[in-house]
Write a protein that holds these residues in place. Structure first.
Motif, short mmCIF file in Angstrom:
data_model
loop_
_atom_site.label_atom_id
_atom_site.label_comp_id
_atom_site.label_asym_id
_atom_site.label_seq_id
_atom_site.Cartn_x
_atom_site.Cartn_y
_atom_site.Cartn_z
N ASP A 289 -6.84 3.73 15.13
CA ASP A 289 -6.05 3.58 16.53
C ASP A 289 -6.83 4.34 17.67
O ASP A 289 -7.07 3.75 18.88
N LEU A 290 -6.87 5.43 17.36
CA LEU A 290 -7.76 6.24 18.24
C LEU A 290 -9.16 5.76 18.86
O LEU A 290 -9.35 5.69 19.96
N PHE A 291 -9.78 5.38 17.85
CA PHE A 291 -11.23 4.55 17.94
C PHE A 291 -11.10 3.47 18.83
O PHE A 291 -11.80 3.30 19.82
N VAL A 292 -9.98 2.55 18.26
CA VAL A 292 -9.91 1.09 19.18
C VAL A 292 -9.48 1.46 20.57
O VAL A 292 -10.01 0.66 21.33
N ALA A 293 -8.43 2.11 20.70
CA ALA A 293 -8.00 2.70 22.16
C ALA A 293 -9.09 3.17 23.07
O ALA A 293 -9.54 2.77 24.15
N ALA A 294 -9.95 4.20 22.33
CA ALA A 294 -11.08 4.68 23.14
C ALA A 294 -12.22 3.54 23.47
O ALA A 294 -12.66 3.63 24.60
N THR B 24 0.90 -1.24 -0.03
CA THR B 24 0.05 0.05 -0.10
C THR B 24 0.79 1.32 0.02
O THR B 24 1.70 1.38 0.70
N PRO B 25 0.77 2.23 -1.15
CA PRO B 25 1.64 3.22 -0.99
C PRO B 25 1.29 4.16 0.18
O PRO B 25 -0.05 4.51 0.55
N PRO B 26 2.32 4.80 0.74
CA PRO B 26 1.91 5.74 1.74
C PRO B 26 1.27 7.02 1.37
O PRO B 26 1.46 7.45 0.10
N SER B 27 0.32 7.41 1.98
CA SER B 27 -0.45 8.64 1.65
C SER B 27 -0.70 9.38 2.77
O SER B 27 -0.94 9.06 3.89
N LEU B 28 -1.38 10.64 2.69
CA LEU B 28 -1.78 11.40 3.77
C LEU B 28 -3.14 10.72 4.22
O LEU B 28 -3.46 11.03 5.40
N ILE B 29 -3.71 10.40 3.07
CA ILE B 29 -5.25 9.90 3.62
C ILE B 29 -4.76 8.39 4.64
O ILE B 29 -5.56 8.36 5.52
N HIS B 30 -3.96 7.69 4.29
CA HIS B 30 -3.63 6.52 5.11
C HIS B 30 -3.17 7.02 6.48
O HIS B 30 -3.39 6.29 7.35
N PHE B 31 -2.37 8.05 6.52
CA PHE B 31 -2.14 8.38 7.76
C PHE B 31 -3.03 8.93 8.66
O PHE B 31 -3.19 8.25 9.84
N PHE B 32 -4.01 9.60 8.33
CA PHE B 32 -5.18 10.00 8.95
C PHE B 32 -6.05 8.76 9.30
O PHE B 32 -6.71 8.82 10.57
N ARG B 33 -6.29 7.91 8.40
CA ARG B 33 -7.23 6.65 8.49
C ARG B 33 -6.74 5.91 9.76
O ARG B 33 -7.18 5.40 10.71
N TRP C 54 -4.49 6.94 12.09
CA TRP C 54 -4.64 7.60 13.29
C TRP C 54 -5.94 7.68 13.95
O TRP C 54 -6.16 7.18 14.94
N GLN C 55 -6.90 7.78 13.00
CA GLN C 55 -8.39 7.62 13.77
C GLN C 55 -8.83 6.10 14.09
O GLN C 55 -9.44 6.01 15.00
N THR D 296 -18.34 2.35 12.04
CA THR D 296 -18.88 3.68 11.99
C THR D 296 -18.06 4.37 10.97
O THR D 296 -17.02 4.15 10.62
N ALA D 297 -18.64 5.37 10.46
CA ALA D 297 -18.18 6.51 9.54
C ALA D 297 -16.96 6.93 10.35
O ALA D 297 -16.01 7.34 9.62
N ASP D 298 -16.98 7.52 11.68
CA ASP D 298 -16.19 8.30 12.18
C ASP D 298 -14.68 7.43 12.53
O ASP D 298 -13.77 7.94 12.31
N ALA D 299 -14.65 6.14 12.54
CA ALA D 299 -13.58 5.33 12.80
C ALA D 299 -13.03 5.25 11.21
O ALA D 299 -11.72 4.75 11.40
N ARG D 300 -13.64 5.32 10.19
CA ARG D 300 -12.98 5.11 8.82
C ARG D 300 -12.55 6.31 8.26
O ARG D 300 -12.58 6.36 7.13
N ALA D 301 -12.54 7.42 9.03
CA ALA D 301 -11.79 8.69 8.48
C ALA D 301 -12.82 9.23 7.35
O ALA D 301 -12.45 9.73 6.39
N SER D 302 -14.18 8.98 7.73
CA SER D 302 -15.06 9.40 6.64
C SER D 302 -15.04 11.25 6.64
O SER D 302 -14.97 11.58 7.82
#
Length: 456
Positions: A105-110, A91-100, A102-103, A155-161
Protein backbone atom coordinates in the motif's frame (compact mmCIF):
# COMPACT_ATOMS: atom_id res chain seq x y z
CA UNK A 1 -9.98 -15.68 38.56
CA UNK A 2 -7.21 -13.27 39.50
CA UNK A 3 -3.84 -13.38 37.80
CA UNK A 4 -0.96 -11.89 39.74
CA UNK A 5 2.77 -11.72 39.32
CA UNK A 6 4.72 -14.99 39.39
CA UNK A 7 5.82 -15.81 42.91
CA UNK A 8 9.36 -17.04 42.26
CA UNK A 9 12.22 -14.66 41.49
CA UNK A 10 13.17 -16.79 38.48
CA UNK A 11 9.68 -16.55 36.96
CA UNK A 12 9.46 -12.81 37.60
CA UNK A 13 12.84 -12.09 36.06
CA UNK A 14 12.10 -14.27 33.04
CA UNK A 15 8.74 -12.56 32.55
CA UNK A 16 10.39 -9.16 32.84
CA UNK A 17 13.13 -10.18 30.42
CA UNK A 18 10.61 -11.47 27.88
CA UNK A 19 8.62 -8.24 28.18
CA UNK A 20 11.76 -6.14 27.69
CA UNK A 21 12.86 -8.23 24.70
CA UNK A 22 9.39 -7.94 23.17
CA UNK A 23 9.38 -4.16 23.71
CA UNK A 24 12.85 -3.85 22.18
CA UNK A 25 11.73 -5.90 19.17
CA UNK A 26 8.68 -3.70 18.67
CA UNK A 27 10.85 -0.58 18.86
CA UNK A 28 13.39 -2.11 16.47
CA UNK A 29 10.70 -3.02 13.95
CA UNK A 30 9.19 0.46 14.20
CA UNK A 31 12.60 1.99 13.47
CA UNK A 32 13.12 -0.47 10.61
CA UNK A 33 9.77 0.36 9.02
CA UNK A 34 9.78 4.13 9.39
CA UNK A 35 13.47 4.96 9.00
CA UNK A 36 14.70 2.21 6.70
CA UNK A 37 11.87 0.63 4.73
CA UNK A 38 9.78 3.76 4.17
CA UNK A 39 12.66 5.78 2.57
CA UNK A 40 13.65 2.70 0.60
CA UNK A 41 10.13 2.27 -0.78
CA UNK A 42 9.91 5.99 -1.47
CA UNK A 43 13.10 5.88 -3.56
CA UNK A 44 11.91 2.77 -5.39
CA UNK A 45 8.58 4.45 -6.25
CA UNK A 46 10.41 7.48 -7.71
CA UNK A 47 12.60 5.28 -9.91
CA UNK A 48 9.62 3.16 -10.95
CA UNK A 49 7.57 6.29 -11.71
CA UNK A 50 10.36 7.60 -13.97
CA UNK A 51 10.43 4.24 -15.74
CA UNK A 52 6.64 4.23 -16.25
CA UNK A 53 6.61 7.86 -17.44
CA UNK A 54 9.36 7.10 -19.94
CA UNK A 55 7.49 4.01 -21.13
CA UNK A 56 4.28 6.00 -21.57
CA UNK A 57 6.08 8.74 -23.49
CA UNK A 58 7.79 6.20 -25.75
CA UNK A 59 4.57 4.27 -26.54
CA UNK A 60 2.68 7.51 -27.20
CA UNK A 61 5.40 8.77 -29.59
CA UNK A 62 5.56 5.56 -31.64
CA UNK A 63 3.52 5.14 -34.84
CA UNK A 64 0.12 3.59 -34.25
CA UNK A 65 0.96 0.14 -35.62
CA UNK A 66 4.28 -0.08 -33.79
CA UNK A 67 2.71 1.24 -30.60
CA UNK A 68 -0.05 -1.39 -30.66
CA UNK A 69 2.53 -4.13 -31.39
CA UNK A 70 4.71 -2.98 -28.48
CA UNK A 71 1.70 -2.82 -26.18
CA UNK A 72 0.69 -6.34 -27.24
CA UNK A 73 4.12 -7.62 -26.23
CA UNK A 74 3.44 -6.11 -22.79
CA UNK A 75 0.09 -8.02 -22.51
CA UNK A 76 -1.87 -4.79 -22.84
CA UNK A 77 -5.64 -4.83 -22.36
CA UNK A 78 -8.16 -2.16 -23.10
CA UNK A 79 -10.44 -2.89 -20.12
CA UNK A 80 -9.28 -2.02 -16.65
CA UNK A 81 -8.35 -4.94 -14.32
CA UNK A 82 -10.49 -5.67 -11.29
CA UNK A 83 -9.77 -3.53 -8.25
CA UNK A 84 -8.37 -6.25 -5.96
CA UNK A 85 -6.00 -5.17 -3.21
CA UNK A 86 -6.68 -7.79 -0.52
CA UNK A 87 -5.39 -11.32 -0.24
CA UNK A 88 -7.81 -14.26 -0.54
CA UNK A 89 -10.08 -14.88 2.44
CA UNK A 90 -8.53 -18.28 3.11
CA UNK A 91 -5.05 -16.77 3.58
CA UNK A 92 -4.14 -17.17 7.25
CA UNK A 93 -3.21 -13.90 8.97
CA UNK A 94 0.46 -13.55 9.76
CA UNK A 95 3.06 -10.94 10.59
CA UNK A 96 4.67 -11.41 7.17
CA UNK A 97 1.33 -10.76 5.45
CA UNK A 98 0.83 -7.61 7.52
CA UNK A 99 4.23 -6.18 6.53
CA UNK A 100 3.78 -7.19 2.88
CA UNK A 101 0.39 -5.45 2.76
CA UNK A 102 1.81 -2.36 4.49
CA UNK A 103 4.70 -2.10 2.05
CA UNK A 104 2.45 -2.72 -0.96
CA UNK A 105 0.00 0.00 0.00
CA UNK A 106 2.85 2.38 0.78
CA UNK A 107 4.50 1.69 -2.59
CA UNK A 108 1.25 2.11 -4.61
CA UNK A 109 0.42 5.38 -2.83
CA UNK A 110 3.93 6.78 -3.37
CA UNK A 111 3.97 5.66 -7.02
CA UNK A 112 0.62 7.29 -7.72
CA UNK A 113 1.89 10.57 -6.25
CA UNK A 114 4.91 10.62 -8.56
CA UNK A 115 2.99 9.71 -11.73
CA UNK A 116 0.94 12.10 -13.87
CA UNK A 117 -2.75 12.14 -12.94
CA UNK A 118 -3.81 10.30 -16.11
CA UNK A 119 -1.51 7.33 -15.39
CA UNK A 120 -3.51 5.21 -12.99
CA UNK A 121 -2.15 2.35 -10.84
CA UNK A 122 -3.90 -0.78 -9.66
CA UNK A 123 -2.58 -3.77 -7.72
CA UNK A 124 -3.86 -7.25 -8.55
CA UNK A 125 -3.57 -9.80 -5.68
CA UNK A 126 -6.57 -11.90 -6.73
CA UNK A 127 -7.09 -15.68 -6.67
CA UNK A 128 -5.39 -15.88 -10.03
CA UNK A 129 -2.11 -14.89 -8.36
CA UNK A 130 -1.64 -17.32 -5.49
CA UNK A 131 2.03 -16.54 -4.95
CA UNK A 132 3.47 -13.15 -3.93
CA UNK A 133 5.93 -13.47 -6.81
CA UNK A 134 2.97 -13.55 -9.25
CA UNK A 135 1.28 -10.41 -7.94
CA UNK A 136 0.89 -7.83 -10.71
CA UNK A 137 0.93 -4.08 -10.87
CA UNK A 138 -1.38 -2.68 -13.58
CA UNK A 139 -0.69 0.79 -15.00
CA UNK A 140 -2.71 2.71 -17.54
CA UNK A 141 -0.49 4.11 -20.32
CA UNK A 142 -1.16 5.51 -23.81
CA UNK A 143 -0.43 3.55 -26.98
CA UNK A 144 -1.54 4.52 -30.50
CA UNK A 145 -3.52 7.41 -29.00
CA UNK A 146 -5.67 5.18 -26.76
CA UNK A 147 -5.30 4.29 -23.09
CA UNK A 148 -4.37 0.65 -22.39
CA UNK A 149 -3.57 -1.29 -19.20
CA UNK A 150 -0.29 -3.14 -18.97
CA UNK A 151 1.14 -5.31 -16.14
CA UNK A 152 4.68 -4.69 -15.03
CA UNK A 153 7.02 -6.80 -12.85
CA UNK A 154 7.35 -5.65 -9.27
CA UNK A 155 10.49 -4.57 -7.50
CA UNK A 156 11.82 -6.41 -4.45
CA UNK A 157 11.14 -3.36 -2.28
CA UNK A 158 7.40 -3.52 -2.95
CA UNK A 159 7.21 -7.26 -2.24
CA UNK A 160 8.63 -7.00 1.31
CA UNK A 161 11.87 -8.62 0.24
CA UNK A 162 14.10 -9.10 3.32
CA UNK A 163 11.31 -8.55 5.82
CA UNK A 164 10.84 -12.29 6.32
CA UNK A 165 14.53 -12.72 7.07
CA UNK A 166 14.50 -9.72 9.41
CA UNK A 167 11.51 -11.07 11.33
CA UNK A 168 13.04 -14.54 11.64
CA UNK A 169 16.31 -13.05 12.86
CA UNK A 170 14.46 -10.83 15.34
CA UNK A 171 12.50 -13.78 16.70
CA UNK A 172 15.70 -15.84 16.94
CA UNK A 173 17.52 -13.06 18.80
CA UNK A 174 14.57 -12.66 21.17
CA UNK A 175 14.58 -16.39 21.96
CA UNK A 176 18.34 -16.34 22.40
CA UNK A 177 18.10 -13.38 24.79
CA UNK A 178 15.34 -15.09 26.79
CA UNK A 179 17.32 -18.35 26.97
CA UNK A 180 20.46 -16.50 28.04
CA UNK A 181 18.53 -14.64 30.73
CA UNK A 182 17.01 -17.91 31.92
CA UNK A 183 20.42 -19.58 32.23
CA UNK A 184 21.89 -16.53 33.99
CA UNK A 185 18.98 -16.43 36.43
CA UNK A 186 19.33 -20.15 37.11
CA UNK A 187 23.00 -19.55 37.85
CA UNK A 188 22.11 -16.70 40.25
CA UNK A 189 19.32 -18.71 41.90
CA UNK A 190 21.58 -21.65 42.77
CA UNK A 191 23.26 -19.92 45.75
CA UNK A 192 19.85 -18.64 46.87
CA UNK A 193 18.51 -22.20 46.93
CA UNK A 194 21.56 -23.31 48.90
CA UNK A 195 20.95 -20.45 51.32
CA UNK A 196 17.30 -21.52 51.77
CA UNK A 197 18.32 -25.14 52.45
CA UNK A 198 20.94 -24.01 54.96
CA UNK A 199 18.39 -21.76 56.71
CA UNK A 200 15.96 -24.68 57.01
CA UNK A 201 18.71 -26.81 58.55
CA UNK A 202 19.46 -24.05 61.07
CA UNK A 203 15.76 -23.83 61.98
CA UNK A 204 15.74 -27.60 62.54
CA UNK A 205 18.61 -27.27 65.02
CA UNK A 206 21.45 -28.34 62.71
CA UNK A 207 24.67 -26.53 61.80
CA UNK A 208 25.11 -26.60 57.99
CA UNK A 209 28.54 -26.37 56.34
CA UNK A 210 29.69 -22.86 55.37
CA UNK A 211 28.18 -21.48 52.18
CA UNK A 212 30.54 -20.64 49.28
CA UNK A 213 31.34 -16.95 48.95
CA UNK A 214 32.90 -16.94 45.47
CA UNK A 215 29.78 -15.88 43.53
CA UNK A 216 28.48 -12.42 42.57
CA UNK A 217 29.28 -9.67 45.05
CA UNK A 218 25.73 -9.31 46.41
CA UNK A 219 25.19 -13.08 46.79
CA UNK A 220 28.66 -13.49 48.31
CA UNK A 221 27.88 -10.77 50.88
CA UNK A 222 24.65 -12.54 51.89
CA UNK A 223 26.41 -15.92 52.12
CA UNK A 224 29.21 -14.39 54.19
CA UNK A 225 26.69 -12.81 56.58
CA UNK A 226 24.86 -16.14 56.88
CA UNK A 227 28.09 -17.95 57.66
CA UNK A 228 28.85 -15.39 60.35
CA UNK A 229 25.36 -15.88 61.79
CA UNK A 230 25.69 -19.68 61.91
CA UNK A 231 29.11 -19.37 63.57
CA UNK A 232 27.64 -17.02 66.16
CA UNK A 233 24.71 -19.40 66.78
CA UNK A 234 27.07 -22.34 67.11
CA UNK A 235 29.19 -20.45 69.60
CA UNK A 236 26.11 -19.33 71.54
CA UNK A 237 24.81 -22.92 71.57
CA UNK A 238 28.11 -24.21 72.91
CA UNK A 239 28.20 -21.45 75.52
CA UNK A 240 24.65 -22.24 76.59
CA UNK A 241 25.33 -25.96 76.92
CA UNK A 242 28.51 -25.27 78.88
CA UNK A 243 26.72 -22.79 81.15
CA UNK A 244 23.82 -25.17 81.86
CA UNK A 245 26.21 -28.05 82.53
CA UNK A 246 28.17 -25.84 84.91
CA UNK A 247 25.03 -24.60 86.66
CA UNK A 248 23.72 -28.14 86.99
CA UNK A 249 26.99 -29.37 88.43
CA UNK A 250 27.45 -26.42 90.78
CA UNK A 251 23.89 -26.63 92.11
CA UNK A 252 23.65 -30.42 92.41
CA UNK A 253 26.77 -30.56 94.56
CA UNK A 254 25.31 -28.38 97.36
CA UNK A 255 21.95 -30.13 96.91
CA UNK A 256 23.60 -33.43 97.65
CA UNK A 257 25.29 -31.93 100.70
CA UNK A 258 21.97 -30.38 101.80
CA UNK A 259 20.23 -33.74 101.45
CA UNK A 260 22.95 -35.36 103.59
CA UNK A 261 22.81 -32.54 106.15
CA UNK A 262 19.03 -32.91 106.55
CA UNK A 263 19.39 -36.66 107.06
CA UNK A 264 22.06 -36.10 109.71
CA UNK A 265 20.30 -33.20 111.47
CA UNK A 266 16.93 -34.91 111.62
CA UNK A 267 17.32 -38.55 112.56
CA UNK A 268 14.66 -40.91 111.21
CA UNK A 269 11.55 -40.84 113.39
CA UNK A 270 12.17 -37.39 114.85
CA UNK A 271 10.32 -35.33 112.22
CA UNK A 272 9.40 -37.52 109.28
CA UNK A 273 6.97 -34.97 107.76
CA UNK A 274 9.65 -32.26 107.60
CA UNK A 275 12.19 -34.70 106.13
CA UNK A 276 9.71 -35.85 103.47
CA UNK A 277 8.81 -32.26 102.55
CA UNK A 278 12.47 -31.26 102.35
CA UNK A 279 13.35 -34.23 100.16
CA UNK A 280 10.35 -33.46 97.92
CA UNK A 281 11.57 -29.91 97.38
CA UNK A 282 15.05 -31.17 96.63
CA UNK A 283 13.62 -33.67 94.12
CA UNK A 284 11.69 -30.85 92.41
CA UNK A 285 14.86 -28.78 92.10
CA UNK A 286 16.71 -31.77 90.67
CA UNK A 287 13.86 -32.39 88.18
CA UNK A 288 13.93 -28.78 87.01
CA UNK A 289 17.70 -28.97 86.51
CA UNK A 290 17.28 -32.15 84.48
CA UNK A 291 14.64 -30.47 82.29
CA UNK A 292 17.04 -27.63 81.59
CA UNK A 293 19.68 -30.12 80.52
CA UNK A 294 17.21 -32.04 78.39
CA UNK A 295 16.13 -28.87 76.61
CA UNK A 296 19.74 -27.85 76.04
CA UNK A 297 20.54 -31.22 74.47
CA UNK A 298 17.24 -32.53 73.02
CA UNK A 299 19.13 -35.39 71.34
CA UNK A 300 21.34 -33.21 69.16
CA UNK A 301 24.44 -35.29 69.91
CA UNK A 302 22.71 -38.65 69.49
CA UNK A 303 23.29 -40.46 66.19
CA UNK A 304 20.13 -41.60 64.37
CA UNK A 305 19.77 -45.32 63.77
CA UNK A 306 17.10 -47.60 62.25
CA UNK A 307 14.43 -48.33 64.82
CA UNK A 308 10.91 -49.70 65.37
CA UNK A 309 8.64 -46.91 66.63
CA UNK A 310 5.89 -49.41 67.50
CA UNK A 311 8.28 -51.38 69.71
CA UNK A 312 9.43 -48.21 71.47
CA UNK A 313 5.83 -47.08 72.10
CA UNK A 314 4.88 -50.57 73.33
CA UNK A 315 7.78 -50.57 75.80
CA UNK A 316 6.67 -47.23 77.24
CA UNK A 317 3.06 -48.42 77.49
CA UNK A 318 4.28 -51.41 79.52
CA UNK A 319 6.44 -49.15 81.72
CA UNK A 320 3.53 -46.81 82.48
CA UNK A 321 1.26 -49.81 83.17
CA UNK A 322 3.79 -50.93 85.80
CA UNK A 323 3.32 -47.53 87.46
CA UNK A 324 -0.47 -47.94 87.46
CA UNK A 325 -1.30 -45.88 84.34
CA UNK A 326 -2.98 -47.98 81.68
CA UNK A 327 -2.69 -46.74 78.07
CA UNK A 328 -4.83 -48.27 75.36
CA UNK A 329 -2.34 -49.08 72.56
CA UNK A 330 -3.49 -49.24 68.93
CA UNK A 331 -0.51 -50.36 66.88
CA UNK A 332 -0.48 -49.37 63.21
CA UNK A 333 1.67 -50.61 60.35
CA UNK A 334 4.95 -48.68 60.41
CA UNK A 335 8.22 -49.59 58.68
CA UNK A 336 11.62 -49.43 60.33
CA UNK A 337 13.14 -45.98 59.77
CA UNK A 338 15.95 -43.81 61.11
CA UNK A 339 15.40 -41.78 64.28
CA UNK A 340 17.18 -40.96 67.54
CA UNK A 341 15.85 -43.59 69.96
CA UNK A 342 16.69 -41.82 73.24
CA UNK A 343 15.34 -38.45 72.02
CA UNK A 344 12.13 -40.00 70.66
CA UNK A 345 11.66 -41.98 73.87
CA UNK A 346 11.95 -38.71 75.81
CA UNK A 347 9.44 -37.14 73.43
CA UNK A 348 6.87 -39.90 73.99
CA UNK A 349 7.49 -40.03 77.74
CA UNK A 350 6.83 -36.29 78.12
CA UNK A 351 3.58 -36.48 76.18
CA UNK A 352 2.42 -39.59 78.02
CA UNK A 353 3.31 -38.01 81.39
CA UNK A 354 1.31 -34.90 80.44
CA UNK A 355 -1.65 -37.13 79.58
CA UNK A 356 -1.34 -38.83 82.98
CA UNK A 357 -1.00 -35.53 84.87
CA UNK A 358 -3.70 -33.51 83.13
CA UNK A 359 -5.96 -36.08 81.40
CA UNK A 360 -6.01 -38.85 83.99
CA UNK A 361 -8.72 -40.89 82.22
CA UNK A 362 -9.13 -42.36 78.76
CA UNK A 363 -5.39 -42.66 78.16
CA UNK A 364 -4.58 -43.96 74.68
CA UNK A 365 -1.74 -44.06 72.19
CA UNK A 366 -1.89 -45.18 68.60
CA UNK A 367 0.51 -45.25 65.69
CA UNK A 368 -0.21 -45.00 61.98
CA UNK A 369 1.31 -44.05 58.67
CA UNK A 370 0.21 -40.90 56.83
CA UNK A 371 1.87 -40.81 53.43
CA UNK A 372 5.62 -40.51 54.00
CA UNK A 373 5.20 -39.67 57.71
CA UNK A 374 5.06 -41.86 60.80
CA UNK A 375 2.34 -40.59 63.10
CA UNK A 376 1.94 -41.08 66.89
CA UNK A 377 -1.25 -39.87 68.59
CA UNK A 378 -1.43 -39.65 72.39
CA UNK A 379 -4.88 -38.85 73.80
CA UNK A 380 -6.72 -38.41 77.07
CA UNK A 381 -10.19 -37.47 78.29
CA UNK A 382 -9.23 -34.39 80.28
CA UNK A 383 -11.00 -31.05 80.18
CA UNK A 384 -8.75 -29.92 77.35
CA UNK A 385 -7.10 -26.61 76.53
CA UNK A 386 -7.74 -24.19 73.70
CA UNK A 387 -5.57 -24.59 70.61
CA UNK A 388 -4.10 -21.10 70.98
CA UNK A 389 -2.92 -21.89 74.51
CA UNK A 390 -1.50 -25.23 73.40
CA UNK A 391 0.59 -23.50 70.75
CA UNK A 392 1.79 -21.07 73.41
CA UNK A 393 2.75 -23.98 75.68
CA UNK A 394 5.26 -25.13 73.06
CA UNK A 395 7.34 -22.07 73.92
CA UNK A 396 9.97 -22.53 76.68
CA UNK A 397 8.91 -21.75 80.28
CA UNK A 398 5.19 -21.64 79.36
CA UNK A 399 2.71 -23.40 81.66
CA UNK A 400 -1.02 -23.82 81.37
CA UNK A 401 -3.58 -22.66 83.88
CA UNK A 402 -4.17 -26.23 85.11
CA UNK A 403 -0.44 -26.70 85.77
CA UNK A 404 -0.70 -25.01 89.16
CA UNK A 405 -1.69 -28.27 90.81
CA UNK A 406 1.35 -30.04 89.35
CA UNK A 407 4.56 -28.65 90.79
CA UNK A 408 8.07 -29.68 89.97
CA UNK A 409 8.09 -28.52 86.35
CA UNK A 410 9.69 -25.58 84.62
CA UNK A 411 7.44 -25.27 81.56
CA UNK A 412 9.95 -26.98 79.26
CA UNK A 413 8.15 -30.30 78.69
CA UNK A 414 6.33 -29.42 75.45
CA UNK A 415 9.23 -27.23 74.33
CA UNK A 416 11.49 -30.31 74.52
CA UNK A 417 8.95 -32.40 72.57
CA UNK A 418 8.58 -29.73 69.88
CA UNK A 419 12.36 -29.31 69.61
CA UNK A 420 12.93 -33.06 69.18
CA UNK A 421 10.17 -33.30 66.56
CA UNK A 422 11.61 -30.39 64.56
CA UNK A 423 15.11 -31.85 64.86
CA UNK A 424 13.76 -34.94 63.09
CA UNK A 425 12.09 -32.80 60.41
CA UNK A 426 8.66 -33.48 61.94
CA UNK A 427 5.91 -31.55 63.71
CA UNK A 428 3.95 -31.46 66.98
CA UNK A 429 0.28 -30.44 66.79
CA UNK A 430 -2.79 -30.64 69.03
CA UNK A 431 -6.44 -31.28 68.27
CA UNK A 432 -9.70 -32.02 70.03
CA UNK A 433 -10.41 -35.69 70.58
CA UNK A 434 -13.67 -37.14 69.35
CA UNK A 435 -15.93 -37.64 72.37
CA UNK A 436 -14.03 -35.12 74.49
CA UNK A 437 -10.48 -34.64 75.56
CA UNK A 438 -7.27 -33.78 73.77
CA UNK A 439 -4.87 -35.45 71.35
CA UNK A 440 -1.20 -34.65 70.80
CA UNK A 441 -0.07 -35.63 67.29
CA UNK A 442 3.60 -36.16 66.45
CA UNK A 443 4.62 -36.68 62.82
CA UNK A 444 8.11 -37.87 61.92
CA UNK A 445 9.38 -38.33 58.33
CA UNK A 446 10.08 -41.86 57.14
CA UNK A 447 12.65 -40.77 54.57
CA UNK A 448 15.46 -40.21 57.08
CA UNK A 449 15.46 -36.40 56.77
CA UNK A 450 16.68 -35.99 60.35
CA UNK A 451 19.36 -33.33 60.82
CA UNK A 452 22.87 -34.60 61.45
CA UNK A 453 24.10 -34.33 65.02
CA UNK A 454 26.34 -31.44 65.85
CA UNK A 455 30.00 -32.02 66.36
CA UNK A 456 31.18 -31.61 69.92
Amino acid sequence: MRFGLPRSLLSRNIALLVALVALSQVCSLSVLLHYVQRPRIERASIIFADYVTLLDTTLAAMPAAEGRAAAARLNARSTPPPEVTEAPDDTPPSLIHFFRTWQRDLFVAALQRHLPPDLLVRWDASHDTPSPLQERLWIRVHAAGAPVWISLPMTADARASGISTALVLSAGLALLAALTGYLLQRHLNRPLRELARAARRVSAGDTPPPLPTDGPTEIAAVSHAFNQMTDALKQAEATRALMLAGVSHDIRTPLTKLRLAIAMALPRGSNDALVAASESYLDQIDTILQQFMDYAGSGEREAPKPGDLNALAGQLVADFAGLGHEFEFDEGMLPVFDFQPVAVMRLLMNLMQNAVNYGRAGLAIRTMREGDMACVVIGDRGSGIRAAELERLKEPFSRGANARTHSGGSGLGLAIVDRIARLHGGTLTFRDRAGGGLEAVVRLPLDGSISHPRAT
